[in-house]
Motif scaffolding. Structure first.
Motif, PDB file in Angstrom:
ATOM      1  N   GLY A 168       0.738  -1.120   0.058  1.00 19.91           N
ATOM      2  CA  GLY A 168      -0.053   0.160   0.049  1.00 19.91           C
ATOM      3  C   GLY A 168       0.771   1.146  -0.110  1.00 19.91           C
ATOM      4  O   GLY A 168       2.048   1.200  -0.048  1.00 19.91           O
ATOM      5  N   THR A 169       0.337   2.516   0.020  1.00 19.12           N
ATOM      6  CA  THR A 169       0.838   3.748  -0.134  1.00 19.12           C
ATOM      7  C   THR A 169       0.424   4.863   1.148  1.00 19.12           C
ATOM      8  O   THR A 169      -0.782   4.842   1.316  1.00 19.12           O
ATOM      9  N   ILE A 170       1.459   5.320   1.942  1.00 18.66           N
ATOM     10  CA  ILE A 170       0.945   6.254   2.839  1.00 18.66           C
ATOM     11  C   ILE A 170       1.089   7.660   2.204  1.00 18.66           C
ATOM     12  O   ILE A 170       2.187   7.832   1.614  1.00 18.66           O
ATOM     13  N   THR A 171       0.081   8.591   2.332  1.00 17.03           N
ATOM     14  CA  THR A 171       0.119   9.634   1.761  1.00 17.03           C
ATOM     15  C   THR A 171       0.285  10.785   2.872  1.00 17.03           C
ATOM     16  O   THR A 171      -0.579  10.830   3.570  1.00 17.03           O
ATOM     17  N   GLN A 172       1.050  11.538   2.396  1.00 15.29           N
ATOM     18  CA  GLN A 172       1.247  12.978   3.703  1.00 15.29           C
ATOM     19  C   GLN A 172       0.348  14.068   3.174  1.00 15.29           C
ATOM     20  O   GLN A 172       1.129  14.628   2.192  1.00 15.29           O
ATOM     21  N   GLN A 173      -0.383  14.658   3.608  1.00 13.68           N
ATOM     22  CA  GLN A 173      -1.085  16.102   3.183  1.00 13.68           C
ATOM     23  C   GLN A 173      -0.758  16.991   4.444  1.00 13.68           C
ATOM     24  O   GLN A 173      -1.539  16.838   5.539  1.00 13.68           O
ATOM     25  N   GLY A 174       0.220  17.960   4.564  1.00 13.60           N
ATOM     26  CA  GLY A 174       0.659  18.627   5.818  1.00 13.60           C
ATOM     27  C   GLY A 174       1.042  17.636   6.790  1.00 13.60           C
ATOM     28  O   GLY A 174       1.965  17.099   6.882  1.00 13.60           O
ATOM     29  N   LEU A 175       0.221  17.898   7.971  1.00 16.80           N
ATOM     30  CA  LEU A 175       0.648  16.951   9.082  1.00 16.80           C
ATOM     31  C   LEU A 175      -0.174  15.719   9.180  1.00 16.80           C
ATOM     32  O   LEU A 175      -0.139  14.991  10.302  1.00 16.80           O
ATOM     33  N   THR A 176      -1.051  15.382   8.210  1.00 14.63           N
ATOM     34  CA  THR A 176      -1.953  14.230   8.283  1.00 14.63           C
ATOM     35  C   THR A 176      -1.364  13.092   7.431  1.00 14.63           C
ATOM     36  O   THR A 176      -1.014  13.464   6.236  1.00 14.63           O
ATOM     37  N   LEU A 177      -1.794  12.083   7.724  1.00 14.51           N
ATOM     38  CA  LEU A 177      -1.274  10.921   6.906  1.00 14.51           C
ATOM     39  C   LEU A 177      -2.492  10.119   6.826  1.00 14.51           C
ATOM     40  O   LEU A 177      -3.584   9.961   7.585  1.00 14.51           O
ATOM     41  N   SER A 178      -2.686   9.348   5.706  1.00 17.08           N
ATOM     42  CA  SER A 178      -3.505   8.626   4.921  1.00 17.08           C
ATOM     43  C   SER A 178      -3.191   7.556   4.298  1.00 17.08           C
ATOM     44  O   SER A 178      -2.102   7.321   3.857  1.00 17.08           O
ATOM     45  N   SER A 179      -3.833   6.200   4.116  1.00 11.94           N
ATOM     46  CA  SER A 179      -3.371   5.265   3.494  1.00 11.94           C
ATOM     47  C   SER A 179      -4.573   4.735   2.532  1.00 11.94           C
ATOM     48  O   SER A 179      -5.666   4.771   2.864  1.00 11.94           O
ATOM     49  N   ASP A 180      -4.256   3.949   1.616  1.00 13.78           N
ATOM     50  CA  ASP A 180      -5.101   3.311   0.816  1.00 13.78           C
ATOM     51  C   ASP A 180      -5.348   1.941   1.252  1.00 13.78           C
ATOM     52  O   ASP A 180      -6.108   1.066   0.519  1.00 13.78           O
ATOM     53  N   ILE A 181      -4.788   1.317   2.316  1.00 17.53           N
ATOM     54  CA  ILE A 181      -5.134   0.338   2.978  1.00 17.53           C
ATOM     55  C   ILE A 181      -5.435   0.539   4.462  1.00 17.53           C
ATOM     56  O   ILE A 181      -4.633   1.584   4.929  1.00 17.53           O
ATOM     57  N   GLY A 182      -6.483  -0.291   4.837  1.00 16.84           N
ATOM     58  CA  GLY A 182      -6.413  -0.021   6.362  1.00 16.84           C
ATOM     59  C   GLY A 182      -6.037  -1.192   7.296  1.00 16.84           C
ATOM     60  O   GLY A 182      -5.755  -1.495   8.629  1.00 16.84           O
TER      61      GLY A 182
END
Length: 432
Positions: A4-18
């Motif tokens: 999967g991929t972890i994406t950073q936007q500012g100080l927030t992280l999101s992932s395309d898998i849980g």
């Protein structure tokens, strides 16, 4: 492989898998996509993973070429794994908000890892081969931090040429141990250092004169001196001459002084100037295409009155109803403004004011027509107000007796007479 991929936007992280691979997995890779605002920042990952006692342990690992490898110890227990990114740029350290991923429980591990020394050899060989193939050069330095601070790793280089700086905190100073036994006398030490230099001696005799040094740079140019007296005329310059003249060759090897030649001046033919034998002068005609509007006669120079096709002064005529000039000077010498035409639309045709047709201005209408009069009449006796009727304008119509149907005003004396008659009738009835 990347799961999967972890994406950073500012100080927030999101992932395309849980959900991560299950318990007992090892060295799982996740892609890391940094925020564009942090391009120049080095990235390491801080991983909090669960244990069988319910506590969490922490593991730190570098993010290389945008890939985060989660080590095997993070998968010993199922539960929630917490991941944060640490971004460094010089002395600045920024930690993102945590990302939570789930580790699914599994019945047991079926992977038997090789002995540690064999595993380290294989990993080392693989890493060296990979780095050589990709052209990656890794270097590292280690510094000692203050006691009580956290250990950290910073990448001060680039992705292909990382320079890791390991900061290891210094331990606290332990208690002083007991003094050991006196040692044996050591061998004679080496020769001591040379002592300090003695005082400066007396000044020696003056040496011979040195060689002349190179010439220095050229100095700045001095100020210009005063004008000198005029020198004698040069060879070939004829004597005489006046101001404004020039020297002209005579064609036989000689020269003489002559006046400056006269040059023609180009004059706009439609303007008010002209070239004459005596120089420039003002044109005397008054035609529209080539004159100045000035006339010279027996009475002198003057400006005539302008007319169609001719230049001159302001056109002056007697005041007329069709005058078109903004300002006119009449033959009587008076100044007249432009006459404003009749503006019948500005007068209410049903009112009592009218525009006169003979330029006399506004006046009161004298007819009594209801559609356009003032209710006034004029006869040999003068101006007066006629009594109004149902079809004509005029004065007020007054009743001569009380009436229940009349729409005219009632005179006071009629009302008074009626009230008097009522009083007489009441007195008679009442017997007063």
């Amino acid at each position: 492989m990347k799961f999967g991929t972890i994406t950073q936007q500012g100080l927030t992280l999101s992932s395309d898998i849980g959900i991560l691979p299950a318990q007992h997995s090892a060295n799982i890779q996740l892609g890391v996509q940094k925020d564009g605002s942090y391009t120049d920042y080095s990235v390491t990952a801080q991983i909090g993973y669960p244990t069988s006692t319910g506590d969490y342990l922490n593991a730190g690992t570098a993010v290389l070429d945008s890939v985060l490898t989660i080590p095997s110890e993070c998968f010993k227990q199922d539960g929630v794994m917490v991941i944060s990114l640490a971004l460094t740029n010089g002395t600045e350290l920024i930690v993102t908000h945590p990302l939570h991923l789930t580790i699914v429980g599994a019945p047991g591990s079926f992977v038997t890892l090789p002995p540690e020394e064999i595993w380290q050899q294989q990993v080392s060989a693989f890493v060296q081969s990979y780095l050589s193939t990709e052209g990656i050069t890794i270097s590292a330095t280690a510094v000692t931090g203050e006691p009580g601070t956290e250990a950290r790793v910073e990448n001060t280089g680039t992705g292909t040429k990382p320079v890791f700086k390991f900061t290891i905190p210094r331990g606290n100073v332990g208690p002083t141990g007991p003094q050991g036994p006196k040692g044996e006398t050591g061998a004679t030490g080496p020769q001591g250092l040379t002592g300090p230099q003695g005082p400066k001696g007396d000044t020696g005799a003056t040496g011979p004169q040195g060689l002349t040094g190179p010439q220095g740079p050229k100095g700045d140019t001095g100020a210009t001196g005063p004008q000198g007296p005029a020198g004698p005329a040069g060879e070939g310059v004829p004597p005489g001459g006046e101001a404004g003249q020039i020297i002209v060759s005579t064609g036989n090897g000689g020269a003489e002084w002559r006046d400056m030649p006269k040059m023609d001046v180009i004059i706009d033919p439609n303007g008010g100037l002209q070239n004459t034998s005596s120089g420039l002068s003002i044109k005397g005609d008054s035609t529209a295409s080539g004159g100045a509007g000035i006339v010279t006669g027996s009475t002198g120079t003057y400006v005539p009155i302008a007319a169609d096709g001719k230049r001159g002064a302001i056109i002056g005529i007697a005041k007329t109803a069709d005058q078109t000039e903004p300002v006119g000077i009449g033959s009587d010498g008076r100044v007249y403004t432009k006459f404003i035409g009749y503006q019948f639309e500005s007068i209410d045709p049903s009112g009592g004011i009218i525009n006169e047709q003979d330029n006399a201005g506004l006046r009161i209408k004298l007819n009594r027509d209801q559609a356009g009069g003032a209710g006034l009449e004029v006869n040999q006796n003068g101006l007066y107000l006629e009594k109004a009727t149902s079809t004509t304008l005029g004065g007020v119509t007054v009743d001569t007796a009380l009436s229940t149907t009349s729409t005219n005003p009632v005179q006071n004396k009629v009302i008074a007479a009626a009230i008097g008659d009522i009083s007489t009738a009441l007195n008679a009835i009442l017997g007063v």
